[in-house]
Design a protein around this motif. Structure first.
Motif, PDB file in Angstrom:
ATOM      1  N   LEU A   1       0.597  -1.040  -0.347  1.00 37.60           N
ATOM      2  CA  LEU A   1       0.018   0.337   0.031  1.00 37.60           C
ATOM      3  C   LEU A   1       1.034   0.777   0.069  1.00 37.60           C
ATOM      4  CD1 LEU A   1      -3.176  -0.958   2.459  1.00 37.60           C
ATOM      5  CD2 LEU A   1      -2.609  -0.507   0.569  1.00 37.60           C
TER       6      LEU A   1
ATOM      7  N   PHE B   1     -12.084   0.909   5.059  1.00 37.73           N
ATOM      8  CA  PHE B   1     -11.154   0.534   4.056  1.00 37.73           C
ATOM      9  C   PHE B   1     -10.134  -0.516   4.029  1.00 37.73           C
ATOM     10  CE2 PHE B   1      -7.231   1.448   1.276  1.00 37.73           C
ATOM     11  CZ  PHE B   1      -7.737   1.007   0.335  1.00 37.73           C
TER      12      PHE B   1
ATOM     13  N   THR C   1      -8.824  -4.116   3.815  1.00 37.73           N
ATOM     14  CA  THR C   1      -7.252  -5.032   3.017  1.00 37.73           C
ATOM     15  C   THR C   1      -7.460  -6.110   3.610  1.00 37.73           C
ATOM     16  OG1 THR C   1      -6.145  -3.138   3.960  1.00 37.73           O
ATOM     17  CG2 THR C   1      -7.125  -2.768   1.755  1.00 37.73           C
TER      18      THR C   1
ATOM     19  N   GLU D   1     -15.932  -5.182  -5.540  1.00 40.82           N
ATOM     20  CA  GLU D   1     -14.038  -4.555  -5.626  1.00 40.82           C
ATOM     21  C   GLU D   1     -14.307  -2.752  -5.628  1.00 40.82           C
ATOM     22  OE1 GLU D   1      -9.918  -3.784  -6.942  1.00 40.82           O
ATOM     23  OE2 GLU D   1     -10.951  -5.328  -5.559  1.00 40.82           O
TER      24      GLU D   1
ATOM     25  N   THR E   1     -15.055  -1.219  -2.355  1.00 42.05           N
ATOM     26  CA  THR E   1     -13.910  -0.778  -1.689  1.00 42.05           C
ATOM     27  C   THR E   1     -13.685   0.462  -2.186  1.00 42.05           C
ATOM     28  OG1 THR E   1     -13.674  -3.022  -1.223  1.00 42.05           O
ATOM     29  CG2 THR E   1     -12.089  -2.374  -1.022  1.00 42.05           C
ATOM     30  N   LEU E   2     -13.238   0.374  -3.613  1.00 48.72           N
ATOM     31  CA  LEU E   2     -13.158   1.661  -4.335  1.00 48.72           C
ATOM     32  C   LEU E   2     -13.844   3.239  -3.847  1.00 48.72           C
ATOM     33  CD1 LEU E   2     -12.297   0.723  -8.268  1.00 48.72           C
ATOM     34  CD2 LEU E   2     -10.870   0.692  -5.578  1.00 48.72           C
TER      35      LEU E   2
ATOM     36  N   TYR F   1     -12.162   3.846  -0.740  1.00 44.56           N
ATOM     37  CA  TYR F   1     -11.183   4.621  -0.938  1.00 44.56           C
ATOM     38  C   TYR F   1     -11.738   5.603  -1.507  1.00 44.56           C
ATOM     39  CZ  TYR F   1      -6.264   5.234  -3.220  1.00 44.56           C
ATOM     40  OH  TYR F   1      -5.661   6.649  -3.573  1.00 44.56           O
TER      41      TYR F   1
ATOM     42  N   PHE G   1      -8.290  -6.271  -5.050  1.00 41.57           N
ATOM     43  CA  PHE G   1      -7.743  -5.094  -4.731  1.00 41.57           C
ATOM     44  C   PHE G   1      -6.663  -4.852  -6.655  1.00 41.57           C
ATOM     45  CE2 PHE G   1      -8.154  -5.079  -0.371  1.00 41.57           C
ATOM     46  CZ  PHE G   1      -9.254  -3.899   0.263  1.00 41.57           C
TER      47      PHE G   1
ATOM     48  N   GLN H   1      -7.120  -1.319  -6.954  1.00 39.61           N
ATOM     49  CA  GLN H   1      -6.925   0.369  -6.195  1.00 39.61           C
ATOM     50  C   GLN H   1      -5.864   1.067  -6.304  1.00 39.61           C
ATOM     51  OE1 GLN H   1      -3.819   0.427  -3.570  1.00 39.61           O
ATOM     52  NE2 GLN H   1      -4.975   2.317  -2.644  1.00 39.61           N
TER      53      GLN H   1
ATOM     54  N   ILE I   1      -6.428   3.818  -9.589  1.00 35.55           N
ATOM     55  CA  ILE I   1      -7.365   4.911  -9.070  1.00 35.55           C
ATOM     56  C   ILE I   1      -6.490   5.878  -8.201  1.00 35.55           C
ATOM     57  CG2 ILE I   1      -8.966   5.322  -7.644  1.00 35.55           C
ATOM     58  CD1 ILE I   1     -10.600   4.497  -9.666  1.00 35.55           C
ATOM     59  N   GLU I   2      -5.485   4.731  -7.824  1.00 33.48           N
ATOM     60  CA  GLU I   2      -4.595   5.836  -6.647  1.00 33.48           C
ATOM     61  C   GLU I   2      -3.854   6.000  -8.066  1.00 33.48           C
ATOM     62  OE1 GLU I   2      -0.854   4.847  -3.636  1.00 33.48           O
ATOM     63  OE2 GLU I   2      -2.671   3.339  -3.804  1.00 33.48           O
TER      64      GLU I   2
END
Length: 411
Positions: free
Chosen positions: A171, A205, A209, A223, A226-227, A230, A260, A263, A266-267
């Protein structure tokens, strides 16, 4: 598919039981064959006693040989085969002596000497015990190869799981630093309500994880949920600069993907798309089923690769400053699907950044079982907003946006 009423067990699952079964079958077969030969040659039926004694002697001697061979099989080849030859010749001599003595007693004496009688029956004992020895080593060497193959497969599976865990748990500390710094600033300013809301979303969040298995899979709908957790955290930092849109087909929402997987994309979109522009950017995620493949597309309206000399292929092949980066996604896909996947990057000249992932469609168990009522994922805005059109459209988060202080960590 009709299920068997029993669970088949491999023959050599219990080596001890398999050995005695083969012993009884082999020497029993030899007894029957030699007995049939006696009858076919019209010899007296009482000669069957001699055949029976010979079979019992062979059974007993081969049992002793199995104990000796079990101690020799893991030695060096020179020691194994030299000692096996010596032991086998001794076993043949003992067996020939017993058989010759039995025949001599049965016949009440013989014109030929006892040594000649031993040599006369030795070839039969040599054939039987030699074939038995060869079969013993062949079976045990085969089982050793099978055990080594199973052990290697387990080690490869463990190594793959460990690598997947390592990749998934990378992460980005930059995200945690910014979030915790924003919470600290809110607390210092006395804005406890938004600080508590941000902390609650961060804990939710992180709980996701930790709960999910490193090599496990989730549905696309899970998923996306979860997004959203975030993005709710990041939206508290970027406010209206961060816009999101989800287009997920109902059929694709029930497909399974590695947890994940999206993720990091998106990050990256937030760091290089939203943060890089004063007006922010829009992040879009779409999921659709095309034939036997599931296509996932993540794009943003940021500046893309303009002004950088690193092309898309280089970004995907090497870890970037985001910590996880696009290389993480490529490695996870390679571990999970081998060559049966697609990972492409598109960078339009006028800006923007798009990542396209295609992987084999894997339905949930409820989707595959046509004779059982399908159990859909927990109702959420991901599933209910598109009841009429079959497509999910989302442009903002479930939770209310909470103003965040303008700090240096939010840059």
């Amino acid at each position: 598919m009709t299920m068997l009423p029993f669970s088949p067990t491999p023959f050599f699952a219990d080596k001890n039981r398999a050995f005695w079964r083969l012993q009884a079958l082999g020497w029993g077969g030899a007894l029957v064959f030699r007995g049939a030969t006696v009858i076919a040659n019209e010899r007296p039926l009482d000669f069957l006693i001699v055949v029976l004694i010979s079979a019992i002697a062979g059974f007993s001697i081969s049992t002793v040989l199995s104990v000796i061979y079990s101690n020799l099989i893991n030695r060096s080849p020179l020691v194994t085969w030299t000692a096996t030859t010596v032991v086998l010749l001794m076993a043949v001599a003992v067996s020939a002596f017993i058989n010759a003595w039995t025949i001599d007693v049965y016949q009440g004496g013989s014109e030929a000497s006892f040594l000649q009688l031993m040599l006369g029956v030795a070839y039969i004992d040599m054939t039987l015990l030699g074939a038995w020895s060869a079969l013993y080593y062949a079976i045990n060497f085969f089982l050793q190869v099978e055990q080594q193959a199973d052990r290697l497969e387990r080690l490869e599976t463990q190594a793959t799981s460990a690598q997947l865990a390592m990749l998934r748990y990378q992460l980005n500390p930059h995200f945690l630093f910014n979030t915790l710094n924003s919470i600290s600033t809110l607390v210092l300013l006395g804005e406890t309500k938004p600080a508590n809301a941000m902390l609650t979303r961060l804990s939710s969040f992180l709980r996701h994880t930790l709960v999910s298995q490193p090599g496990g899979k989730v549905t696309v709908a899970q998923e996306v949920e979860t997004l959203k957790l975030y993005l709710d955290i990041e939206r508290m930092r970027f406010e209206d600069r961060l816009q999101t849109e989800f287009n997920v087909d109902n059929h694709a929402a029930r497909a399974c993907i590695p947890s994940f997987l999206l993720q990091p994309l998106i990050e990256n979109a937030i760091k290089y798309g939203v943060s890089a522009q004063e007006e922010g950017a829009r992040i879009s995620l779409s999921a659709q089923v095309i034939g036997s493949m599931l296509r996932l597309t993540v794009s943003d309206t940021g500046p893309g690769l303009q002004g950088t000399q690193r092309n898309a292929e280089t970004l995907a092949a090497t870890p970037s400053s985001t910590g996880v980066g696009l290389a993480n996604i490529r490695n996870r896909l390679a571990q999970a699907y081998g060559e049966n996947h697609r990972f492409d990057i598109e960078t339009p000249p006028d800006g923007g950044f798009t990542v396209i992932i295609e992987l084999p469609f894997e339905a949930t168990e409820e989707e595959e079982d046509r004779y059982t009522a399908a159990k859909l994922p927990r109702p959420s805005r991901v599933d209910t907003q598109s009841a009429a059109t079959g497509t999910l459209h989302q442009s903002e988060s479930d939770g209310p946006a909470v103003p965040a202080p303008r700090t240096g960590a939010n840059a």
